[in-house]
Design a protein around this motif. Structure first.
Motif, PDB file in Angstrom:
ATOM      1  N   MET A   1      -9.000   9.000   0.551  1.00 35.37           N
ATOM      2  CA  MET A   1      -7.538   9.113   0.441  1.00 35.37           C
ATOM      3  C   MET A   1      -6.844   8.565   1.683  1.00 35.37           C
ATOM      4  O   MET A   1      -5.778   7.954   1.607  1.00 35.37           O
ATOM      5  N   VAL A   2      -7.463   8.796   2.856  1.00 35.07           N
ATOM      6  CA  VAL A   2      -6.900   8.291   4.109  1.00 35.07           C
ATOM      7  C   VAL A   2      -6.798   6.768   4.059  1.00 35.07           C
ATOM      8  O   VAL A   2      -5.797   6.184   4.479  1.00 35.07           O
ATOM      9  N   LEU A   3      -7.834   6.134   3.518  1.00 36.79           N
ATOM     10  CA  LEU A   3      -7.844   4.677   3.400  1.00 36.79           C
ATOM     11  C   LEU A   3      -6.671   4.198   2.548  1.00 36.79           C
ATOM     12  O   LEU A   3      -6.030   3.182   2.867  1.00 36.79           O
ATOM     13  N   LEU A   4      -6.377   4.940   1.488  1.00 39.49           N
ATOM     14  CA  LEU A   4      -5.268   4.577   0.612  1.00 39.49           C
ATOM     15  C   LEU A   4      -3.929   4.699   1.343  1.00 39.49           C
ATOM     16  O   LEU A   4      -3.045   3.840   1.189  1.00 39.49           O
ATOM     17  N   TYR A   5      -3.777   5.769   2.160  1.00 38.82           N
ATOM     18  CA  TYR A   5      -2.548   5.933   2.941  1.00 38.82           C
ATOM     19  C   TYR A   5      -2.364   4.773   3.921  1.00 38.82           C
ATOM     20  O   TYR A   5      -1.254   4.249   4.096  1.00 38.82           O
ATOM     21  N   VAL A   6      -3.455   4.383   4.572  1.00 39.60           N
ATOM     22  CA  VAL A   6      -3.389   3.253   5.520  1.00 39.60           C
ATOM     23  C   VAL A   6      -3.004   1.978   4.779  1.00 39.60           C
ATOM     24  O   VAL A   6      -2.161   1.200   5.250  1.00 39.60           O
ATOM     25  N   PHE A   7      -3.622   1.791   3.622  1.00 36.72           N
ATOM     26  CA  PHE A   7      -3.316   0.608   2.819  1.00 36.72           C
ATOM     27  C   PHE A   7      -1.837   0.601   2.421  1.00 36.72           C
ATOM     28  O   PHE A   7      -1.155  -0.433   2.480  1.00 36.72           O
ATOM     29  N   GLY A   8      -1.327   1.751   2.024  1.00 37.65           N
ATOM     30  CA  GLY A   8       0.083   1.859   1.647  1.00 37.65           C
ATOM     31  C   GLY A   8       1.001   1.528   2.810  1.00 37.65           C
ATOM     32  O   GLY A   8       2.025   0.856   2.641  1.00 37.65           O
ATOM     33  N   ALA A   9       0.628   1.989   4.014  1.00 36.51           N
ATOM     34  CA  ALA A   9       1.446   1.718   5.204  1.00 36.51           C
ATOM     35  C   ALA A   9       1.450   0.232   5.539  1.00 36.51           C
ATOM     36  O   ALA A   9       2.494  -0.345   5.881  1.00 36.51           O
ATOM     37  N   ILE A  10       0.286  -0.397   5.417  1.00 32.63           N
ATOM     38  CA  ILE A  10       0.186  -1.838   5.679  1.00 32.63           C
ATOM     39  C   ILE A  10       1.036  -2.617   4.676  1.00 32.63           C
ATOM     40  O   ILE A  10       1.781  -3.540   5.043  1.00 32.63           O
ATOM     41  N   ALA A  11       0.952  -2.243   3.405  1.00 34.37           N
ATOM     42  CA  ALA A  11       1.740  -2.918   2.372  1.00 34.37           C
ATOM     43  C   ALA A  11       3.240  -2.720   2.604  1.00 34.37           C
ATOM     44  O   ALA A  11       4.039  -3.629   2.367  1.00 34.37           O
ATOM     45  N   LEU A  12       3.610  -1.535   3.098  1.00 37.67           N
ATOM     46  CA  LEU A  12       5.015  -1.249   3.381  1.00 37.67           C
ATOM     47  C   LEU A  12       5.531  -2.155   4.501  1.00 37.67           C
ATOM     48  O   LEU A  12       6.656  -2.681   4.432  1.00 37.67           O
ATOM     49  N   ILE A  13       4.715  -2.338   5.537  1.00 33.64           N
ATOM     50  CA  ILE A  13       5.099  -3.244   6.635  1.00 33.64           C
ATOM     51  C   ILE A  13       5.232  -4.662   6.110  1.00 33.64           C
ATOM     52  O   ILE A  13       6.171  -5.395   6.461  1.00 33.64           O
ATOM     53  N   ASN A  14       4.289  -5.061   5.257  1.00 35.73           N
ATOM     54  CA  ASN A  14       4.375  -6.381   4.613  1.00 35.73           C
ATOM     55  C   ASN A  14       5.707  -6.550   3.890  1.00 35.73           C
ATOM     56  O   ASN A  14       6.383  -7.582   4.037  1.00 35.73           O
ATOM     57  N   CYS A  15       6.072  -5.560   3.102  1.00 34.31           N
ATOM     58  CA  CYS A  15       7.311  -5.642   2.336  1.00 34.31           C
ATOM     59  C   CYS A  15       8.535  -5.687   3.254  1.00 34.31           C
ATOM     60  O   CYS A  15       9.538  -6.342   2.929  1.00 34.31           O
ATOM     61  N   ALA A  16       8.451  -5.007   4.393  1.00 37.57           N
ATOM     62  CA  ALA A  16       9.548  -5.058   5.362  1.00 37.57           C
ATOM     63  C   ALA A  16       9.737  -6.477   5.882  1.00 37.57           C
ATOM     64  O   ALA A  16      10.872  -6.944   6.064  1.00 37.57           O
ATOM     65  N   TYR A  17       8.629  -7.180   6.111  1.00 37.34           N
ATOM     66  CA  TYR A  17       8.724  -8.581   6.539  1.00 37.34           C
ATOM     67  C   TYR A  17       9.350  -9.434   5.438  1.00 37.34           C
ATOM     68  O   TYR A  17      10.168 -10.325   5.715  1.00 37.34           O
ATOM     69  N   TYR A  18       8.977  -9.177   4.196  1.00 36.88           N
ATOM     70  CA  TYR A  18       9.555  -9.952   3.106  1.00 36.88           C
ATOM     71  C   TYR A  18      11.051  -9.688   2.961  1.00 36.88           C
ATOM     72  O   TYR A  18      11.825 -10.589   2.609  1.00 36.88           O
ATOM     73  N   LEU A  19      11.472  -8.460   3.252  1.00 39.66           N
ATOM     74  CA  LEU A  19      12.905  -8.178   3.268  1.00 39.66           C
ATOM     75  C   LEU A  19      13.594  -8.986   4.365  1.00 39.66           C
ATOM     76  O   LEU A  19      14.724  -9.475   4.183  1.00 39.66           O
ATOM     77  N   LEU A  20      12.921  -9.136   5.506  1.00 42.57           N
ATOM     78  CA  LEU A  20      13.443  -9.987   6.573  1.00 42.57           C
ATOM     79  C   LEU A  20      13.555 -11.430   6.082  1.00 42.57           C
ATOM     80  O   LEU A  20      14.567 -12.108   6.315  1.00 42.57           O
ATOM     81  N   PHE A  21      12.529 -11.891   5.377  1.00 45.39           N
ATOM     82  CA  PHE A  21      12.534 -13.267   4.875  1.00 45.39           C
ATOM     83  C   PHE A  21      13.615 -13.495   3.820  1.00 45.39           C
ATOM     84  O   PHE A  21      14.027 -14.631   3.583  1.00 45.39           O
ATOM     85  N   SER A  22      14.062 -12.417   3.190  1.00 43.56           N
ATOM     86  CA  SER A  22      15.121 -12.559   2.189  1.00 43.56           C
ATOM     87  C   SER A  22      16.426 -13.025   2.823  1.00 43.56           C
ATOM     88  O   SER A  22      17.317 -13.538   2.130  1.00 43.56           O
ATOM     89  N   ASN A  23      16.567 -12.849   4.152  1.00 39.59           N
ATOM     90  CA  ASN A  23      17.738 -13.373   4.864  1.00 39.59           C
ATOM     91  C   ASN A  23      17.902 -14.859   4.612  1.00 39.59           C
ATOM     92  O   ASN A  23      19.023 -15.362   4.497  1.00 39.59           O
ATOM     93  N   PHE A  24      16.774 -15.542   4.545  1.00 40.73           N
ATOM     94  CA  PHE A  24      16.805 -16.977   4.281  1.00 40.73           C
ATOM     95  C   PHE A  24      16.657 -17.283   2.795  1.00 40.73           C
ATOM     96  O   PHE A  24      17.368 -18.137   2.256  1.00 40.73           O
ATOM     97  N   ALA A  25      15.742 -16.584   2.124  1.00 41.08           N
ATOM     98  CA  ALA A  25      15.442 -16.891   0.723  1.00 41.08           C
ATOM     99  C   ALA A  25      16.681 -16.837  -0.167  1.00 41.08           C
ATOM    100  O   ALA A  25      16.842 -17.647  -1.080  1.00 41.08           O
ATOM    101  N   PHE A  26      17.575 -15.876   0.102  1.00 48.09           N
ATOM    102  CA  PHE A  26      18.762 -15.704  -0.731  1.00 48.09           C
ATOM    103  C   PHE A  26      20.037 -16.168  -0.027  1.00 48.09           C
ATOM    104  O   PHE A  26      21.144 -15.825  -0.437  1.00 48.09           O
ATOM    105  N   LEU A  27      19.853 -16.948   1.036  1.00 51.23           N
ATOM    106  CA  LEU A  27      21.002 -17.474   1.776  1.00 51.23           C
ATOM    107  C   LEU A  27      21.755 -18.489   0.917  1.00 51.23           C
ATOM    108  O   LEU A  27      21.160 -19.427   0.379  1.00 51.23           O
TER     109      LEU A  27
END
Length: 364
Positions: A1-27
């Motif tokens: 279960m701990v591994l799944l939590y870590v995986f979820g946190a990593i994916a969340l950080i990934n998605c945060a970067y994609y939200l940053l990239f949306s600054n340009f993608a939807f410009l």
């Protein structure tokens, strides 16, 4: 279960970067129109580029702009580069030639050659491209120049690669796309960190205020990204992403040559400002961990949760990177984004490992 939590946190950080990239993608970009046509100096540094210059000088000459000069820099070429430059200069007074000879202090240093070219320029607004690049249209210079203002002194453009058959071509274009998505997005968010010399513009005032390339003059690469990293601010940068202002060049056709090129480019990243190194390293590390943990968590009892996390992250990626790819005319890459990313992540890992402990090589 701990591994799944870590995986979820990593994916969340990934998605945060994609939200940053949306600054340009939807410009939303609107074509700028200005009655003022600033005089420009187009600067091209060439080393053993006789063939490319023969093809590309006419395209630069045809730019629909009323007042510009072309500074051609022969950087100690051993082919017929200088002769080609001279043949065009004979019939076009706009062409100025800077013939650079090697010396002991700056042997085979592109920044030294560019410095001499910048000093030769008579205009304060400078546009840069490479000898192996050609503009997407006759309005390239005009579109780039329209972004200059009293405040905006540094213009970031897109230097694309031609579409050719084969997997390597797609990987090269995907890497170029993702690099552009990042530097455009960071700049749009007020935190610019790099640009590419294939399509870049800045003022001579900005160049001299930052002492040119002096802080990294001994580093073979970085006349583009290291200068931008040092000179760019949240206020003085503008983006130019209109398709008619793109430049294009032929990508490497051999994987070994492309890897050598990337090794040289990536070697400059360690000289970026600490905040940029941290953000870029975190993005890469979370990408790598995402794929490693995606595989690992699918073999646990909670594989269905892992599958949901993978799905959500890939949806984010498809929507945002896909939109950016469409904006940069790379939409053919969109259907296979995760596969290109997976291949690229492990290719970059091998380059980073190879680069550690290796000395920089001369340009070209």
């Amino acid at each position: 279960m701990v591994l799944l939590y870590v995986f979820g946190a990593i994916a969340l950080i990934n998605c945060a970067y994609y939200l940053l990239f949306s600054n340009f993608a939807f410009l939303k970009t609107s074509e700028k129109t200005t009655s003022e046509k600033y005089p420009l100096s187009l600067i091209i540094c060439a080393k053993n580029e006789a063939e490319n210059l023969q093809k590309h000088i006419p395209l630069w000459q045809k730019q629909q702009y009323p007042n510009f000069e072309i500074i051609l820099i022969n950087d100690a070429s051993i082919d017929e580069t200088l002769e080609v430059m001279e043949s065009f200069a004979e019939n076009d007074s706009r062409i100025q030639i800077v013939n650079v000879k090697n010396n002991e202090a700056f042997w085979a240093n592109k920044k030294y050659a560019l410095t001499l070219g910048i000093k030769r320029a008579k205009n304060t607004r400078l546009v840069f491209t490479d000898a192996d690049c050609y503009p997407a249209s006759e309005d390239w210079l005009a579109t780039m120049a329209s972004n200059f203002s009293d405040e905006k002194q540094l213009i970031l453009g897109y230097g694309a690669y031609e579409k050719l058959p084969g997997f390597l071509n797609k990987i090269i274009r995907f890497e170029t796309l993702m690099t552009a998505v990042q530097y455009f997005s960071y700049a749009q968010a007020g935190n610019p960190y790099m640009g590419v010399g294939r399509n870049l513009a800045y003022t001579s005032n900005l160049y001299y205020e930052n002492n040119g390339y002096m802080s990294h003059i001994k580093i073979p690469s970085g006349d583009d990204d290291l200068f931008v990293n040092e000179a760019a601010t949240s206020k003085n940068v503008a983006l130019c992403v209109e398709p008619k202002a793109f430049t294009y060049s032929l990508p490497k056709k051999k994987r070994k040559k492309w890897l050598l090129q990337k090794k040289r480019h990536y070697s400059t990243a360690k000289l970026y400002k600490p905040k940029h190194r941290f953000l870029l390293a975190t993005y890469y590390a979370t990408n790598l961990l995402f794929w490693l943990l995606a595989i690992a968590t699918l073999f646990t009892d909670f594989w269905y949760f892992a599958l949901a996390i993978i799905f959500i992250r890939l949806v984010f990626q498809y929507i945002i990177v896909g939109s950016a790819a469409k904006k940069l005319k790379e939409q053919d890459l969109a259907p296979f984004i995760p596969f290109y990313e997976l291949f690229l992540v492990f290719t970059q890992l091998s380059i980073f490992i190879s680069n550690s402990g290796e000395k920089n090589s001369r340009w070209k």
